[in-house]
Design a protein around this motif. Structure first.
Motif, mmCIF file in Angstrom:
data_model
loop_
_atom_site.group_PDB
_atom_site.id
_atom_site.type_symbol
_atom_site.label_atom_id
_atom_site.label_comp_id
_atom_site.label_asym_id
_atom_site.label_seq_id
_atom_site.Cartn_x
_atom_site.Cartn_y
_atom_site.Cartn_z
ATOM 1 N N ARG A 176 0.816 -1.215 0.000
ATOM 2 C CA ARG A 176 0.000 0.000 0.000
ATOM 3 C C ARG A 176 0.852 1.268 0.000
ATOM 4 N NH1 ARG A 176 -1.256 3.332 3.818
ATOM 5 N NH2 ARG A 176 -0.104 2.011 5.252
ATOM 6 N N ARG A 177 1.864 1.314 0.879
ATOM 7 C CA ARG A 177 2.651 2.532 1.037
ATOM 8 C C ARG A 177 3.415 2.893 -0.242
ATOM 9 N NH1 ARG A 177 4.325 4.793 5.865
ATOM 10 N NH2 ARG A 177 3.643 2.907 6.941
ATOM 11 N N ILE A 178 4.092 1.905 -0.838
ATOM 12 C CA ILE A 178 4.888 2.181 -2.029
ATOM 13 C C ILE A 178 3.985 2.404 -3.244
ATOM 14 C CG2 ILE A 178 5.268 -0.278 -2.553
ATOM 15 C CD1 ILE A 178 8.030 2.250 -3.031
ATOM 16 N N ASP A 179 2.867 1.684 -3.318
ATOM 17 C CA ASP A 179 1.945 1.876 -4.442
ATOM 18 C C ASP A 179 1.354 3.281 -4.427
ATOM 19 O OD1 ASP A 179 2.385 -0.625 -5.414
ATOM 20 O OD2 ASP A 179 0.514 -1.504 -4.671
ATOM 21 N N GLN A 180 1.046 3.768 -3.224
ATOM 22 C CA GLN A 180 0.410 5.088 -3.106
ATOM 23 C C GLN A 180 1.435 6.196 -2.891
ATOM 24 O OE1 GLN A 180 -2.649 4.762 -0.118
ATOM 25 N NE2 GLN A 180 -3.685 3.084 -1.174
ATOM 26 N N LEU A 181 2.718 5.840 -2.864
ATOM 27 C CA LEU A 181 3.796 6.810 -2.618
ATOM 28 C C LEU A 181 3.496 7.670 -1.388
ATOM 29 C CD1 LEU A 181 4.608 7.844 -6.296
ATOM 30 C CD2 LEU A 181 5.818 6.191 -4.853
ATOM 31 N N GLU A 182 3.021 6.992 -0.346
ATOM 32 C CA GLU A 182 2.626 7.675 0.883
ATOM 33 C C GLU A 182 3.859 8.127 1.657
ATOM 34 O OE1 GLU A 182 -0.114 5.491 3.541
ATOM 35 O OE2 GLU A 182 1.206 6.311 5.080
ATOM 36 N N THR A 183 3.902 9.391 2.037
ATOM 37 C CA THR A 183 5.107 9.950 2.659
ATOM 38 C C THR A 183 4.930 10.252 4.150
ATOM 39 O OG1 THR A 183 4.438 12.167 1.978
ATOM 40 C CG2 THR A 183 5.925 10.984 0.508
ATOM 41 N N GLN A 184 3.826 9.780 4.719
ATOM 42 C CA GLN A 184 3.543 10.122 6.115
ATOM 43 C C GLN A 184 4.539 9.490 7.095
ATOM 44 O OE1 GLN A 184 -0.595 9.609 6.793
ATOM 45 N NE2 GLN A 184 -0.701 11.635 7.742
ATOM 46 N N GLY A 185 5.052 8.320 6.761
ATOM 47 C CA GLY A 185 6.061 7.700 7.605
ATOM 48 C C GLY A 185 5.490 7.027 8.840
ATOM 49 N N VAL A 186 6.401 6.584 9.708
ATOM 50 C CA VAL A 186 6.030 5.842 10.904
ATOM 51 C C VAL A 186 6.626 6.548 12.117
ATOM 52 C CG1 VAL A 186 6.185 3.628 12.106
ATOM 53 C CG2 VAL A 186 5.942 3.679 9.611
ATOM 54 N N GLU A 187 5.745 6.984 13.009
ATOM 55 C CA GLU A 187 6.157 7.676 14.238
ATOM 56 C C GLU A 187 6.913 6.743 15.171
ATOM 57 O OE1 GLU A 187 3.254 9.553 16.963
ATOM 58 O OE2 GLU A 187 2.316 10.175 15.062
ATOM 59 N N GLY A 188 7.843 7.324 15.912
ATOM 60 C CA GLY A 188 8.537 6.547 16.940
ATOM 61 C C GLY A 188 9.782 5.856 16.431
ATOM 62 N N LEU A 189 10.128 6.095 15.185
ATOM 63 C CA LEU A 189 11.332 5.515 14.594
ATOM 64 C C LEU A 189 12.133 6.605 13.908
ATOM 65 C CD1 LEU A 189 10.010 2.337 12.696
ATOM 66 C CD2 LEU A 189 11.292 2.378 14.859
ATOM 67 N N ARG A 190 13.455 6.413 13.911
ATOM 68 C CA ARG A 190 14.288 7.247 13.046
ATOM 69 C C ARG A 190 14.048 6.833 11.596
ATOM 70 N NH1 ARG A 190 20.487 6.425 12.168
ATOM 71 N NH2 ARG A 190 21.015 8.265 10.940
ATOM 72 N N ALA A 191 13.980 5.530 11.359
ATOM 73 C CA ALA A 191 13.680 5.027 10.013
ATOM 74 C C ALA A 191 13.091 3.639 10.108
ATOM 75 C CB ALA A 191 14.939 4.995 9.153
ATOM 76 N N LEU A 192 12.177 3.334 9.181
ATOM 77 C CA LEU A 192 11.683 1.971 8.990
ATOM 78 C C LEU A 192 12.286 1.459 7.692
ATOM 79 C CD1 LEU A 192 9.758 -0.414 9.695
ATOM 80 C CD2 LEU A 192 8.062 0.703 8.211
ATOM 81 N N VAL A 193 12.868 0.263 7.732
ATOM 82 C CA VAL A 193 13.508 -0.323 6.559
ATOM 83 C C VAL A 193 12.672 -1.507 6.085
ATOM 84 C CG1 VAL A 193 15.636 -1.351 5.665
ATOM 85 C CG2 VAL A 193 15.751 0.373 7.488
#
Ligand code: MN
Length: 236
Positions: free
Chosen positions: A167-184
């Motif tokens: 879903r995230r990559i298909d929709q190019l969603e840029t909201q991200g995930v709170e509580g992390l420096r980065a999600l891989v």
């Protein structure tokens, strides 16, 4: 969810989907000067299917510096006796069908140990890893839901979203995930790594016969090795 404290002595890397190409993975590690005595390699999963070296995965799982999460292909191995075998074989699982039942059970037991999610402390904040996506706006919510599920059906559905969702990559969603420096994450093969908010997609298809390559993401600097896709100038 499995947690790792910061690596005080060496570097931490993450790599995209491997799919049975361990010799190529080793070449990528050698090119990065990976030191197995000090460094750690985290993997977004999908260790097997498609490639020629699927059986070598048990040697890799025995290495104390190699830490994968569970991908959707790895989950087929966990549930080999109840999964949709036709779609698995269609997607590269025929190597497993050729194993003895005892070997199948041995692989399954090892793969059942793979966590759905990993979190790693770094000097600059917490890094999360799942195979496909974190289906919540915050990492804390994923942790709570994975560890205190309402029931088994809900837990299975959540695990499947972590391992399968595009879903995230298909929709190019840029909201991200709170509580992390980065999600891989991996799961979706790309020509080069893609960053959407704080979510970094690193499956550059090192398992593809041509044009793919393994990306190693340094979890401290968030720099990639290689910095640019190889032979890029020839492809424009
Ligand atoms: Mn996958």
């Amino acid at each position: 969810m499995k947690r790792f404290t910061a690596n005080a002595v060496g570097r931490d890397f993450a790599v995209g989907d491997i799919h049975g190409y361990f010799t190529r993975l080793q070449a990528a590690l050698d090119a990065a000067g990976f030191n197995p005595l000090l460094d750690r390699l985290f993997s977004v999963g999908d260790l097997i299917d498609r490639g020629p070296e699927c059986r070598d995965v048990l040697h890799w799982l025995a290495r104390p510096w190699f830490h994968p999460v569970r991908g959707n292909h790895d989950d087929y191995v966990v549930h080999f006796d109840t999964c949709d075998v036709d779609s698995w074989i269609y997607n590269g699982g025929s190597w497993f069908a050729g194993l003895s039942l005892a070997d199948q059970q041995a692989f399954s037991a090892q793969f059942a140990e793979l966590p759905i999610a990993i979190e790693i402390e770094t000097a600059h904040g917490l890094i999360g890893i799942v195979h496909a996506d974190c289906p919540f706006p915050s990492w804390e919510e994923l942790r709570i839901e994975l560890e205190t599920p309402e029931n088994n059906v809900q837990l299975t559905q959540l695990q499947n979203r972590c391992m399968w969702s595009r879903r995230r990559i298909d929709q190019l969603e840029t909201q991200g995930v709170e509580g992390l420096r980065a999600l891989v994450v991996g799961h979706t093969p790309l020509r080069r790594p893609v960053r959407l908010g704080n979510v970094i997609h690193i499956d550059t298809a090192g398992w593809k016969p041509d044009r793919g390559y393994f990306t190693l993401l340094n979890l401290d600097t968030l720099e990639t090795i290689p910095a640019m896709p190889p032979n890029q100038s020839h492809r424009q």
